[in-house]
Motif scaffolding. Structure first.
Motif, short mmCIF file in Angstrom:
data_model
loop_
_atom_site.label_atom_id
_atom_site.label_comp_id
_atom_site.label_asym_id
_atom_site.label_seq_id
_atom_site.Cartn_x
_atom_site.Cartn_y
_atom_site.Cartn_z
N VAL B 62 83.83 -4.68 41.36
CA VAL B 62 84.69 -5.26 40.32
C VAL B 62 84.71 -4.37 39.09
O VAL B 62 83.75 -3.64 38.81
CB VAL B 62 84.23 -6.69 39.96
N ILE B 63 85.78 -4.53 38.35
CA ILE B 63 86.01 -3.67 37.19
C ILE B 63 84.96 -3.87 36.11
O ILE B 63 84.58 -2.92 35.43
CB ILE B 63 87.44 -3.89 36.64
N ASP B 64 84.48 -5.09 35.95
CA ASP B 64 83.49 -5.33 34.90
C ASP B 64 82.20 -4.58 35.16
O ASP B 64 81.50 -4.19 34.23
CB ASP B 64 83.19 -6.83 34.79
N LYS B 65 81.87 -4.40 36.41
CA LYS B 65 80.64 -3.73 36.79
C LYS B 65 80.84 -2.20 36.87
O LYS B 65 79.96 -1.44 36.49
CB LYS B 65 80.17 -4.24 38.15
N PHE B 66 81.99 -1.78 37.35
CA PHE B 66 82.27 -0.35 37.56
C PHE B 66 83.59 0.04 36.90
O PHE B 66 84.56 0.42 37.59
CB PHE B 66 82.33 -0.04 39.06
N PRO B 67 83.69 -0.01 35.59
CA PRO B 67 84.94 0.42 34.95
C PRO B 67 85.20 1.91 35.19
O PRO B 67 84.28 2.72 35.15
CB PRO B 67 84.71 0.11 33.46
N ILE B 68 86.45 2.22 35.46
CA ILE B 68 86.86 3.59 35.79
C ILE B 68 88.02 3.98 34.88
O ILE B 68 88.92 3.19 34.63
CB ILE B 68 87.30 3.68 37.27
N SER B 69 87.98 5.21 34.43
CA SER B 69 89.11 5.75 33.69
C SER B 69 89.62 7.00 34.39
O SER B 69 88.86 7.71 35.06
CB SER B 69 88.72 6.07 32.25
N ARG B 70 90.91 7.25 34.23
CA ARG B 70 91.48 8.50 34.72
C ARG B 70 92.64 8.86 33.80
O ARG B 70 93.80 8.55 34.09
CB ARG B 70 91.96 8.39 36.16
N PRO B 71 92.35 9.54 32.71
CA PRO B 71 93.38 9.84 31.71
C PRO B 71 94.38 10.91 32.14
O PRO B 71 95.48 10.96 31.59
CB PRO B 71 92.57 10.31 30.50
N LEU B 73 95.28 14.22 35.49
CA LEU B 73 95.18 14.55 36.91
C LEU B 73 93.95 15.38 37.27
O LEU B 73 93.79 15.77 38.42
CB LEU B 73 96.45 15.31 37.35
N THR B 74 93.09 15.65 36.31
CA THR B 74 91.91 16.47 36.61
C THR B 74 90.59 15.83 36.20
O THR B 74 89.54 16.42 36.40
CB THR B 74 92.01 17.84 35.90
N PHE B 75 90.61 14.64 35.64
CA PHE B 75 89.39 14.07 35.07
C PHE B 75 89.32 12.56 35.31
O PHE B 75 90.33 11.85 35.23
CB PHE B 75 89.35 14.36 33.57
N SER B 76 88.10 12.10 35.59
CA SER B 76 87.88 10.66 35.76
C SER B 76 86.44 10.35 35.38
O SER B 76 85.56 11.22 35.43
CB SER B 76 88.12 10.24 37.21
N THR B 77 86.22 9.12 34.96
CA THR B 77 84.86 8.66 34.70
C THR B 77 84.61 7.34 35.42
O THR B 77 85.52 6.54 35.62
CB THR B 77 84.58 8.45 33.20
N LEU B 78 83.37 7.16 35.82
CA LEU B 78 82.90 5.91 36.40
C LEU B 78 81.72 5.44 35.57
O LEU B 78 80.79 6.22 35.33
CB LEU B 78 82.44 6.12 37.85
N THR B 79 81.76 4.21 35.11
CA THR B 79 80.63 3.63 34.40
C THR B 79 79.95 2.60 35.28
O THR B 79 80.61 1.76 35.89
CB THR B 79 81.09 2.98 33.08
N VAL B 80 78.65 2.69 35.36
CA VAL B 80 77.85 1.68 36.06
C VAL B 80 77.24 0.82 34.95
O VAL B 80 76.42 1.30 34.16
CB VAL B 80 76.77 2.30 36.93
N SER B 81 77.66 -0.43 34.87
CA SER B 81 77.32 -1.29 33.75
C SER B 81 76.18 -2.25 34.08
O SER B 81 76.00 -2.64 35.24
CB SER B 81 78.54 -2.12 33.33
N ASN B 82 75.42 -2.59 33.05
CA ASN B 82 74.37 -3.61 33.19
C ASN B 82 73.57 -3.35 34.48
O ASN B 82 73.49 -4.20 35.38
CB ASN B 82 74.97 -5.01 33.21
N MET B 83 72.99 -2.18 34.54
CA MET B 83 72.37 -1.72 35.79
C MET B 83 71.16 -2.51 36.21
O MET B 83 70.38 -3.02 35.39
CB MET B 83 72.01 -0.25 35.65
N SER B 84 70.99 -2.61 37.51
CA SER B 84 69.81 -3.20 38.14
C SER B 84 69.29 -2.20 39.17
O SER B 84 70.01 -1.27 39.55
CB SER B 84 70.16 -4.53 38.79
N PRO B 85 68.06 -2.38 39.65
CA PRO B 85 67.53 -1.44 40.66
C PRO B 85 68.42 -1.31 41.89
O PRO B 85 68.43 -0.25 42.54
CB PRO B 85 66.17 -2.05 41.00
N GLU B 86 69.19 -2.34 42.22
CA GLU B 86 70.08 -2.28 43.37
C GLU B 86 71.21 -1.27 43.19
O GLU B 86 71.88 -0.89 44.16
CB GLU B 86 70.69 -3.65 43.66
N ASP B 87 71.44 -0.83 41.98
CA ASP B 87 72.47 0.17 41.71
C ASP B 87 71.97 1.59 41.93
O ASP B 87 72.75 2.55 41.82
CB ASP B 87 72.97 0.04 40.26
N SER B 88 70.69 1.75 42.24
CA SER B 88 70.15 3.08 42.52
C SER B 88 70.83 3.64 43.76
O SER B 88 70.74 3.09 44.85
CB SER B 88 68.64 2.99 42.74
#
Lengths: 116, 113
Positions: B62-71, B73-88
């Protein structure tokens, strides 16, 4: 939904010998693309070889070749003259071409060890 | 072919914090994707990064957990939010221009403590 199955979790081969990794897939699409990726311990995914489903001729890249059997939905990878540097995880992957978004669907992988 | 870089290559983060992973491609690509690879497992698609619009997420992500941007055609970011050990996991960015080519970055190894 498409699925990719690799039935060999681990394999080993002696250096200079030949090894074949198996892959089967399921799809209702007529045209698609199949890939083999290699992931060494460095974790970089490296494209090894690719095949377009509408091409009957099996793809070959140096020591790597595939046996593509469209009717059987089988796509095996043959590595000839195995080298120590071939030690890696090998993933078979499927990509549809029927209006899908273009992402790859991966099998679970086969861990290949080349022994000296 | 395209060369894809990711930053950071690895990080150790505390539970409850967020981490943003950057993906840079050396040429314009039509498609960009984010995958997760849990230890000893295969790759699972998180989402397709769409240029200038919201990402398309796979089931279970879901977007709230993994917000993604792509401004662009050559760049993107992924944020892992409110991390827990399961996100390792290892998080991989990939990109391509057509159905026949898709290239991967070296991955970001995330450990959550």
């Amino acid at each position: 939904a498409q699925t990719v199955t690799q039935s060999q979790p681990e394999m080993s081969v002696q250096e200079a010998e030949t090894v074949t990794l198996s892959c089967t897939y399921d799809t209702s699409e007529n045209n698609y693309y199949l890939f083999w990726y290699k992931q060494p311990p460095s974790r970089q995914m490296i494209l090894v070889i690719r095949q377009e489903a509408y091409k009957q001729q099996n793809a070959t890249e140096n020591r790597f070749s595939v046996n593509f059997q469209k009717a059987a939905k089988s796509f095996s990878l043959k590595i000839s003259d195995s080298q120590l540097g071939d030690t890696a995880m090998y993933f078979c992957a499927f990509r549809g071409d029927g209006g899908s978004q273009g992402n790859l669907i991966f099998g679970k992988g086969t861990k290949l060890s080349v022994k000296p | 072919s395209a060369v894809i870089s990711q930053k950071p290559s690895r990080d150790i983060c505390q539970r409850g914090t967020s981490l943003t992973i950057q993906c840079q491609v050396d040429s314009q690509v039509t498609m960009m994707f984010w995958y997760r690879q849990q230890p000893g497992q295969s790759l699972t698609l998180i989402a397709t990064a769409n240029q200038g619009s919201e990402a398309t997420y796979e089931s279970g992500f879901v977007i709230d957990k993994f917000p993604i941007s792509r401004p662009n055609l050559t760049f993107s970011t992924l944020t892992v939010s409110n991390m827990s050990p399961e996100d390792s996991s290892i998080y991989l960015c990939s990109g391509g221009t057509n159905s026949y080519e898709q290239y991967f970055g070296p991955g970001t190894r995330l450990t959550v403590t």
